[in-house]
Write a protein that holds these residues in place. Structure first.
Motif, PDB file in Angstrom:
ATOM      1  N   GLN A   1    -106.712 -63.072  -2.656  1.00  0.00           N
ATOM      2  CA  GLN A   1    -108.101 -62.734  -2.991  1.00  0.00           C
ATOM      3  C   GLN A   1    -108.858 -64.034  -2.762  1.00  0.00           C
ATOM      4  O   GLN A   1    -108.728 -64.985  -3.528  1.00  0.00           O
TER       5      GLN A   1
ATOM      6  N   ALA B   1    -109.010 -56.897  -6.686  1.00  0.00           N
ATOM      7  CA  ALA B   1    -108.696 -55.538  -6.261  1.00  0.00           C
ATOM      8  C   ALA B   1    -108.702 -54.544  -7.409  1.00  0.00           C
ATOM      9  O   ALA B   1    -108.626 -53.346  -7.185  1.00  0.00           O
TER      10      ALA B   1
ATOM     11  N   TRP C   1    -104.248 -54.393  -6.989  1.00  0.00           N
ATOM     12  CA  TRP C   1    -103.982 -53.756  -5.699  1.00  0.00           C
ATOM     13  C   TRP C   1    -103.323 -54.729  -4.714  1.00  0.00           C
ATOM     14  O   TRP C   1    -102.674 -54.287  -3.767  1.00  0.00           O
ATOM     15  N   LEU C   2    -103.474 -56.021  -4.909  1.00  0.00           N
ATOM     16  CA  LEU C   2    -102.740 -57.011  -4.106  1.00  0.00           C
ATOM     17  C   LEU C   2    -101.373 -57.305  -4.706  1.00  0.00           C
ATOM     18  O   LEU C   2    -100.398 -57.531  -3.985  1.00  0.00           O
TER      19      LEU C   2
ATOM     20  N   HIS D   1    -107.419 -59.137   0.445  1.00  0.00           N
ATOM     21  CA  HIS D   1    -108.202 -58.001  -0.034  1.00  0.00           C
ATOM     22  C   HIS D   1    -109.675 -58.303   0.218  1.00  0.00           C
ATOM     23  O   HIS D   1    -110.150 -59.414  -0.042  1.00  0.00           O
TER      24      HIS D   1
ATOM     25  N   SER E   1    -113.950 -56.613   0.455  1.00  0.00           N
ATOM     26  CA  SER E   1    -114.896 -55.607  -0.023  1.00  0.00           C
ATOM     27  C   SER E   1    -116.169 -55.735   0.790  1.00  0.00           C
ATOM     28  O   SER E   1    -116.351 -56.709   1.530  1.00  0.00           O
TER      29      SER E   1
ATOM     30  N   VAL F   1    -107.019 -55.629   3.628  1.00  0.00           N
ATOM     31  CA  VAL F   1    -106.817 -54.359   2.922  1.00  0.00           C
ATOM     32  C   VAL F   1    -108.012 -54.133   2.006  1.00  0.00           C
ATOM     33  O   VAL F   1    -108.789 -55.043   1.724  1.00  0.00           O
ATOM     34  N   GLY F   2    -108.162 -52.892   1.524  1.00  0.00           N
ATOM     35  CA  GLY F   2    -109.243 -52.568   0.608  1.00  0.00           C
ATOM     36  C   GLY F   2    -110.100 -51.430   1.108  1.00  0.00           C
ATOM     37  O   GLY F   2    -109.995 -50.982   2.256  1.00  0.00           O
TER      38      GLY F   2
END
Length: 476
Positions: A9, A20, A38-39, A77, A79, A105-106
């Protein structure tokens, strides 16, 4: 052979709580940090990996980049608000280690994989939707062309979209995330004003059957079916964490709506009661009193409840599936049972007017949750609200970034009868009218008098809150 993998992150603006596990990637009124669950989940699947959570650890981009030479693979991650800075982080990592493979990811990349890949030629792949085992297969060195759920750049520089990955059904197939927290994070760095410190949060399931038009995760990564871990699997993790990290004072279940399956929630509660732990969770404002009592009797301290609005038509507009009178009865039950509530509200949703804002403020003061959070409606790409805003002209390019350069949330939506500025400034009015009431002030003072620890916390939060209001005025 497994690639040596860094899960990151990336560092962001000061106070960024968009790990996440967080639904709103912005600075909060009072500095808070959610766990990067989530990570941590794919990190738990990849042997020998490392997780770095930039914002709470206060590590600099340069310090992260200096570690790039130690890894074969970096997974970040991202956003919508943090995407540009995350791309810069990848560029910095690859400047140190040109052979490093880097992916994202995300929810941002799940809804726009092609656009995300266009963010930089140095992005090697993005893992769409539920990405745990997608990332594990990348780290295991599998041929990228054969990994479901992956969008990647081949040797000719062409972006390839592989087939979708099947939704994970057996949630017990996922290893615990708590050992990754214990291994790589300092849990004292994670602080939420309404939770006891230090706290620890995990998911016991994914997905939410509700159809709230603004909610990011069910519409992008988690889905609308609530897929759950077995009761025993959850309790085994709590037992492990309790024994390994005895300083934890509260456990938080970050499922979108933990109470959607009331019998399961009660079963977990009874087992938590045997462990003697204090815990809290997300809840919808419709939990039966009988279930509330079972949870309260077995260690439940607080519920995080999304009320969103005090206007019934707005709740219909956002497909909340909630009646005002049901929410009021639920809140009364919680008060009578001694369960605290952190209530969340959103201003600027479709149907909002000056009058409905006042109605929501009156509703909040009437039901009187212990603490509140007031957010601005955020139309994240991939949500029904975003598509609705674009189609109706409620969202314009000048306000589509959701946060400013300092991470302060802006009011991206506007309506013919209600401007950006009117929605933005209503947040401050909401807070002042809720907290600066004689009964609420008396309650807070009483809480502080009873607990020196709470006095220090509330004084610090007060300083942070007024500093945040000052920054909001500067951002207006």
């Amino acid at each position: 052979m497994t690639m040596k993998t860094l899960f990151l992150q990336a560092p962001s603006f000061d106070g960024f709580d968009g790990g996440a596990g967080s639904r709103y990637q912005a600075r909060r009124e009072i500095k808070s940090f959610w766990y990067p669950t989530w990570l941590a989940q794919p990190a738990a699947l990849v042997e020998g990996s490392k997780l770095i959570d930039g914002p709470p650890s206060r590590i600099s981009p340069a310090a992260v980049a200096a570690q790039a030479k130690d890894y074969d693979l970096a997974v970040l991650h991202t956003s919508t608000p943090s995407f540009a800075s995350d791309v810069k982080m990848i560029e910095a990592l690859k400047a140190v280690n040109p052979n490093l493979k880097a992916g994202l990811v995300g929810a941002k990349v799940a809804v726009d994989p092609n656009g995300s890949m266009e963010g930089s030629p140095l992005i090697d792949f993005v893992a769409r939707n539920e990405f745990d085992f997608t990332i594990k297969e990348v780290a295991d060195g599998r041929d990228l062309a054969k990994i479901d759920g992956l969008t990647w750049r081949n040797s000719e520089g062409v972006v390839v979209h592989n087939p979708e990955r099947a939704t994970l059904e057996n949630m017990d197939a996922l290893p615990f995330v708590s050992p990754v927290y214990h291994r790589d994070l300092v849990i004292e760095d994670y602080f939420i004003g309404y939770l006891k410190h230090p706290y620890l949060s995990i998911y016991t399931g994914r997905g939410c059957k509700s159809r709230c038009t603004f909610c990011l995760w069910p519409q992008t990564v988690g889905g609308h079916r609530y897929r759950t871990r077995s009761v025993g699997h959850v309790i085994d993790e709590i037992r492990w964490a309790k024994q390994t990290m005895p300083q934890i004072r509260e456990f938080f279940f970050d499922d979108d709506t933990f109470t959607d399956d009331a019998p399961r929630a009660e079963a977990i509660a009874r087992e938590l009661g045997k462990l003697g732990v204090t815990w809290s969770c997300n809840a919808k404002a419709n939990v039966p009193r009988e279930t509330l009592k079972v949870m309260r009797d077995n260690g439940l301290r607080l519920l995080l409840v999304g009320y969103e609005s005090g206007n019934q038509q707005i709740l219909f507009n956002i497909k909340k599936g909630m009646r005002i009178e049901v929410a009021e009865r639920f809140t009364k039950d919680c008060h009578e049972l001694g369960i605290q509530i952190h209530g969340t509200f959103i201003l600027g949703l479709p149907g909002e007017t000056k009058e409905t804002i006042q109605e929501t403020i009156r509703f909040a003061t009437r039901i009187n949750p212990h603490t509140i959070q007031v957010s601005l409606a955020a139309p994240y790409p991939g949500t029904y609200l975003y598509n609705q805003a674009v189609e109706n002209g409620w969202l314009d390019a000048a306000n589509a970034e959701l946060v400013d350069e300092r991470g302060v949330q802006i009011a991206p939506l506007h309506y013919p009868h209600l401007s950006h500025d009117e929605i933005f400034h209503s947040v401050e009015d909401f807070y002042r009218r809720f907290y600066f009431r004689a009964p609420k002030i008396a309650s807070i003072v009483g809480e502080m008098v009873r607990s020196p620890e709470m006095m220090k916390r509330r004084l610090r939060e007060g300083v942070e809150f007024f500093r945040f209001l000052k920054e909001r005025k500067a951002a207006a």
